[in-house]
Scaffold this motif. Structure first.
Motif, PDB file in Angstrom:
ATOM      1  N   GLY A 124       0.815  -1.093   0.099  1.00  0.00           N
ATOM      2  CA  GLY A 124      -0.080   0.049   0.164  1.00  0.00           C
ATOM      3  C   GLY A 124       0.922   1.227  -0.014  1.00  0.00           C
ATOM      4  N   VAL A 125       1.771   1.140   0.747  1.00  0.00           N
ATOM      5  CA  VAL A 125       2.888   2.187   0.743  1.00  0.00           C
ATOM      6  C   VAL A 125       3.602   2.614  -0.394  1.00  0.00           C
ATOM      7  CG1 VAL A 125       4.994   3.216   1.761  1.00  0.00           C
ATOM      8  CG2 VAL A 125       3.456   2.066   3.310  1.00  0.00           C
ATOM      9  N   VAL A 126       3.776   1.312  -1.031  1.00  0.00           N
ATOM     10  CA  VAL A 126       4.579   1.701  -2.652  1.00  0.00           C
ATOM     11  C   VAL A 126       3.451   2.397  -3.583  1.00  0.00           C
ATOM     12  CG1 VAL A 126       5.421   0.382  -4.501  1.00  0.00           C
ATOM     13  CG2 VAL A 126       6.423  -0.082  -2.273  1.00  0.00           C
ATOM     14  N   VAL A 127       2.322   1.567  -3.503  1.00  0.00           N
ATOM     15  CA  VAL A 127       1.294   2.237  -4.303  1.00  0.00           C
ATOM     16  C   VAL A 127       1.182   3.830  -4.284  1.00  0.00           C
ATOM     17  CG1 VAL A 127      -1.030   2.222  -4.980  1.00  0.00           C
ATOM     18  CG2 VAL A 127       0.185  -0.038  -4.980  1.00  0.00           C
ATOM     19  N   TYR A 128       0.915   4.098  -2.996  1.00  0.00           N
ATOM     20  CA  TYR A 128       0.655   5.442  -2.678  1.00  0.00           C
ATOM     21  C   TYR A 128       2.124   6.334  -3.175  1.00  0.00           C
ATOM     22  CZ  TYR A 128       1.074   9.995  -0.165  1.00  0.00           C
ATOM     23  OH  TYR A 128       0.908  11.084   0.448  1.00  0.00           O
ATOM     24  N   LEU A 129       3.096   5.942  -2.922  1.00  0.00           N
ATOM     25  CA  LEU A 129       4.380   6.846  -3.149  1.00  0.00           C
ATOM     26  C   LEU A 129       4.400   6.868  -4.883  1.00  0.00           C
ATOM     27  CD1 LEU A 129       6.711   5.684  -0.534  1.00  0.00           C
ATOM     28  CD2 LEU A 129       5.442   7.847  -0.593  1.00  0.00           C
ATOM     29  N   ARG A 130       4.202   5.790  -5.428  1.00  0.00           N
ATOM     30  CA  ARG A 130       4.383   5.793  -6.905  1.00  0.00           C
ATOM     31  C   ARG A 130       3.570   6.828  -7.448  1.00  0.00           C
ATOM     32  NH1 ARG A 130       4.817   0.157  -9.402  1.00  0.00           N
ATOM     33  NH2 ARG A 130       7.146   0.232  -9.192  1.00  0.00           N
ATOM     34  N   GLU A 131       2.087   6.573  -6.951  1.00  0.00           N
ATOM     35  CA  GLU A 131       0.894   7.565  -7.533  1.00  0.00           C
ATOM     36  C   GLU A 131       1.482   9.035  -7.486  1.00  0.00           C
ATOM     37  OE1 GLU A 131      -2.499   6.322  -6.044  1.00  0.00           O
ATOM     38  OE2 GLU A 131      -2.613   4.574  -7.248  1.00  0.00           O
ATOM     39  N   SER A 132       2.021   9.424  -5.964  1.00  0.00           N
ATOM     40  CA  SER A 132       2.531  10.740  -5.662  1.00  0.00           C
ATOM     41  C   SER A 132       3.338  11.150  -6.526  1.00  0.00           C
ATOM     42  CB  SER A 132       2.943  10.578  -4.220  1.00  0.00           C
ATOM     43  OG  SER A 132       1.999  10.148  -3.425  1.00  0.00           O
ATOM     44  N   LEU A 133       4.379  10.251  -6.903  1.00  0.00           N
ATOM     45  CA  LEU A 133       5.613  10.861  -7.681  1.00  0.00           C
ATOM     46  C   LEU A 133       5.074  11.195  -9.108  1.00  0.00           C
ATOM     47  CD1 LEU A 133       8.740  11.106  -7.933  1.00  0.00           C
ATOM     48  CD2 LEU A 133       8.869   8.534  -8.583  1.00  0.00           C
ATOM     49  N   ARG A 134       4.269  10.199  -9.555  1.00  0.00           N
ATOM     50  CA  ARG A 134       3.731  10.436 -11.106  1.00  0.00           C
ATOM     51  C   ARG A 134       2.821  11.668 -11.149  1.00  0.00           C
ATOM     52  NH1 ARG A 134       3.541   3.974 -12.686  1.00  0.00           N
ATOM     53  NH2 ARG A 134       5.759   3.874 -12.582  1.00  0.00           N
ATOM     54  N   SER A 135       2.422  12.083 -10.038  1.00  0.00           N
ATOM     55  CA  SER A 135       1.291  13.397 -10.044  1.00  0.00           C
ATOM     56  C   SER A 135       1.874  14.557 -10.693  1.00  0.00           C
ATOM     57  CB  SER A 135       0.778  13.277  -8.634  1.00  0.00           C
ATOM     58  OG  SER A 135       1.629  14.172  -7.815  1.00  0.00           O
ATOM     59  N   GLY A 136       3.279  14.691 -10.392  1.00  0.00           N
ATOM     60  CA  GLY A 136       3.909  15.879 -10.352  1.00  0.00           C
ATOM     61  C   GLY A 136       3.553  17.130  -9.717  1.00  0.00           C
ATOM     62  N   GLU A 137       3.200  16.743  -8.541  1.00  0.00           N
ATOM     63  CA  GLU A 137       2.550  17.917  -7.483  1.00  0.00           C
ATOM     64  C   GLU A 137       3.564  18.006  -6.687  1.00  0.00           C
ATOM     65  OE1 GLU A 137      -0.987  16.677  -6.068  1.00  0.00           O
ATOM     66  OE2 GLU A 137      -2.258  16.700  -7.883  1.00  0.00           O
ATOM     67  N   ASN A 138       4.950  17.296  -6.420  1.00  0.00           N
ATOM     68  CA  ASN A 138       5.907  17.504  -5.284  1.00  0.00           C
ATOM     69  C   ASN A 138       7.095  18.132  -6.001  1.00  0.00           C
ATOM     70  OD1 ASN A 138       4.022  15.931  -3.427  1.00  0.00           O
ATOM     71  ND2 ASN A 138       4.744  14.289  -5.140  1.00  0.00           N
ATOM     72  N   ASP A 139       7.584  18.912  -4.819  1.00  0.00           N
ATOM     73  CA  ASP A 139       8.788  19.651  -5.271  1.00  0.00           C
ATOM     74  C   ASP A 139      10.014  18.647  -5.517  1.00  0.00           C
ATOM     75  OD1 ASP A 139      10.285  19.174  -2.810  1.00  0.00           O
ATOM     76  OD2 ASP A 139       9.433  21.093  -2.102  1.00  0.00           O
ATOM     77  N   LEU A 140      11.263  18.881  -6.062  1.00  0.00           N
ATOM     78  CA  LEU A 140      12.253  18.202  -6.474  1.00  0.00           C
ATOM     79  C   LEU A 140      12.834  17.339  -5.141  1.00  0.00           C
ATOM     80  CD1 LEU A 140      14.203  20.360  -9.084  1.00  0.00           C
ATOM     81  CD2 LEU A 140      12.465  18.513  -9.309  1.00  0.00           C
ATOM     82  N   ASN A 141      12.964  18.061  -4.170  1.00  0.00           N
ATOM     83  CA  ASN A 141      13.580  17.519  -2.871  1.00  0.00           C
ATOM     84  C   ASN A 141      12.568  16.376  -2.545  1.00  0.00           C
ATOM     85  OD1 ASN A 141      16.099  19.057  -2.298  1.00  0.00           O
ATOM     86  ND2 ASN A 141      14.683  20.571  -2.157  1.00  0.00           N
ATOM     87  N   GLU A 142      11.396  16.688  -2.472  1.00  0.00           N
ATOM     88  CA  GLU A 142      10.227  15.355  -2.020  1.00  0.00           C
ATOM     89  C   GLU A 142      10.258  14.249  -3.061  1.00  0.00           C
ATOM     90  OE1 GLU A 142       6.467  18.037   0.012  1.00  0.00           O
ATOM     91  OE2 GLU A 142       6.781  17.976  -2.292  1.00  0.00           O
ATOM     92  N   GLN A 143      10.589  14.733  -4.448  1.00  0.00           N
ATOM     93  CA  GLN A 143      10.603  13.712  -5.405  1.00  0.00           C
ATOM     94  C   GLN A 143      11.859  12.760  -5.117  1.00  0.00           C
ATOM     95  OE1 GLN A 143      10.248  14.914  -9.483  1.00  0.00           O
ATOM     96  NE2 GLN A 143       8.886  16.524  -8.819  1.00  0.00           N
ATOM     97  N   ALA A 144      13.004  13.320  -4.611  1.00  0.00           N
ATOM     98  CA  ALA A 144      14.328  12.624  -4.389  1.00  0.00           C
ATOM     99  C   ALA A 144      14.052  11.578  -3.208  1.00  0.00           C
ATOM    100  CB  ALA A 144      15.217  13.411  -4.073  1.00  0.00           C
ATOM    101  N   PHE A 145      13.243  12.009  -2.044  1.00  0.00           N
ATOM    102  CA  PHE A 145      12.822  11.038  -1.126  1.00  0.00           C
ATOM    103  C   PHE A 145      12.037  10.014  -1.537  1.00  0.00           C
ATOM    104  CE2 PHE A 145      12.017  11.542   3.845  1.00  0.00           C
ATOM    105  CZ  PHE A 145      12.698   9.994   3.853  1.00  0.00           C
TER     106      PHE A 145
END
Length: 295
Positions: A124-145
């Motif tokens: 569930g964590v992986v699904v959420y993080l993958r969707e968050s990354l592909r949404s394009g809504e997060n800044d570069l530092n968040e994307q790196a994490f």
């Protein structure tokens, strides 16, 4: 000097002798031996170092640390939302991106240390993080994490990691450390090194209090942890160790986040240095002509 007539109730003097430069982590570790509590950050910060603390604590304390880690895993799992991410507080319905990344980084370490983690929880964590990354809504530092967490779960997003590597000058100290960790987990130590250009150690980090939590000490601890996996003879390691230790006050750091990340990094440093530790012995002379031998 002890008082001549009266000894205050509870006054105690402790002398610790060791070949390790980070043996004085034990007082800070003792503070963490309480049951995990609070938000996702506090829970993670309290139990994450305990996964590494067995060798430093030993005996009953080491066993209690293991129980605290197991309790922390259960508590974090209770914060999972329907979206798969973790809420910042127990009972919350909205996932918190940074808190999910931070807790997930602990879950990975705990699993590698032999603790049992429910597969449905991590999926569930992986699904959420993958969707968050592909949404394009997060800044570069968040994307790196996010990239670091997904890579350590065996789900690297290498195309996004390459984009971030092209933008490395725009990442702060913590962002660069997370990107390096992502490449290292992806099997590319060469690109992990490129994620940490020479001027990185001169970057100053502002302390944050909401959203993506970080500070100078927290960022330096993350870099130290990554470097110990990348190259335990790296020239930055000694400087980072001294910076982290100097930032303490009364043996502790300023926040639960700094305590958690700093102790983890320094425990890893101690573990990596153990292979080079040699035998030593001596004697401690105390008042009343008493001599204590140690080795």
């Amino acid at each position: 000097e002890l008082p001549e007539r009266f000894l205050a109730d509870g006054l105690k003097r402790t002398v610790t002798l060791s070949a390790s430069p980070v043996t004085d982590l034990r007082p800070a570790l003792d503070d963490l031996l309480g049951f995990p509590y609070g938000c996702v950050e506090q829970t993670t910060s309290k139990v994450m170092p305990l996964a590494y603390a067995g060798k430093l604590l030993g005996g009953v304390k080491a066993e209690f640390a293991k129980e605290a880690v197991r309790a922390g895993i259960v508590r974090l799992s209770s914060m999972q939302t329907r979206a798969g991410g973790l809420a910042y507080w127990p009972g919350g319905r909205e996932p918190n991106l940074w808190g999910t990344c931070y807790a997930a980084s602990f879950l990975i370490e705990a699993k590698s240390a032999g603790y049992s983690i429910d597969d449905d929880f991590t999926k569930g964590v992986v699904v959420y993080l993958r969707e968050s990354l592909r949404s394009g809504e997060n800044d570069l530092n968040e994307q790196a994490f996010i990239c670091q967490v997904l890579a350590t779960f065996g789900k690297p997003e290498t195309s996004r990691q390459r984009y971030l590597l092209d933008q490395v000058a725009a990442l702060d100290l913590a962002g660069r450390a997370r990107l390096a960790g992502a490449w290292l987990a992806s099997g590319r130590p060469d690109l992990a090194r490129k994620s940490l250009p020479a001027e990185s150690l001169s970057l100053e980090v502002d302390r944050t209090f909401n959203g993506r939590l970080t500070s100078q000490t927290a960022a330096e601890a993350v870099i130290l942890s990554v470097l110990l996996e990348l190259d335990d003879a790296h020239s930055w390691i000694d400087e980072l160790k001294h910076r982290i230790l100097r930032s303490r006050k009364n043996g502790r750091w300023r926040s639960t986040l700094e305590n958690g990340l700093a102790i983890v990094a320094l425990c890893k440093l101690q573990a990596s240095a153990e292979s080079g530790t040699t035998a030593f012995s001596g004697q401690l002379n105390v008042p009343a002509n008493k001599v204590v031998f140690f080795s």
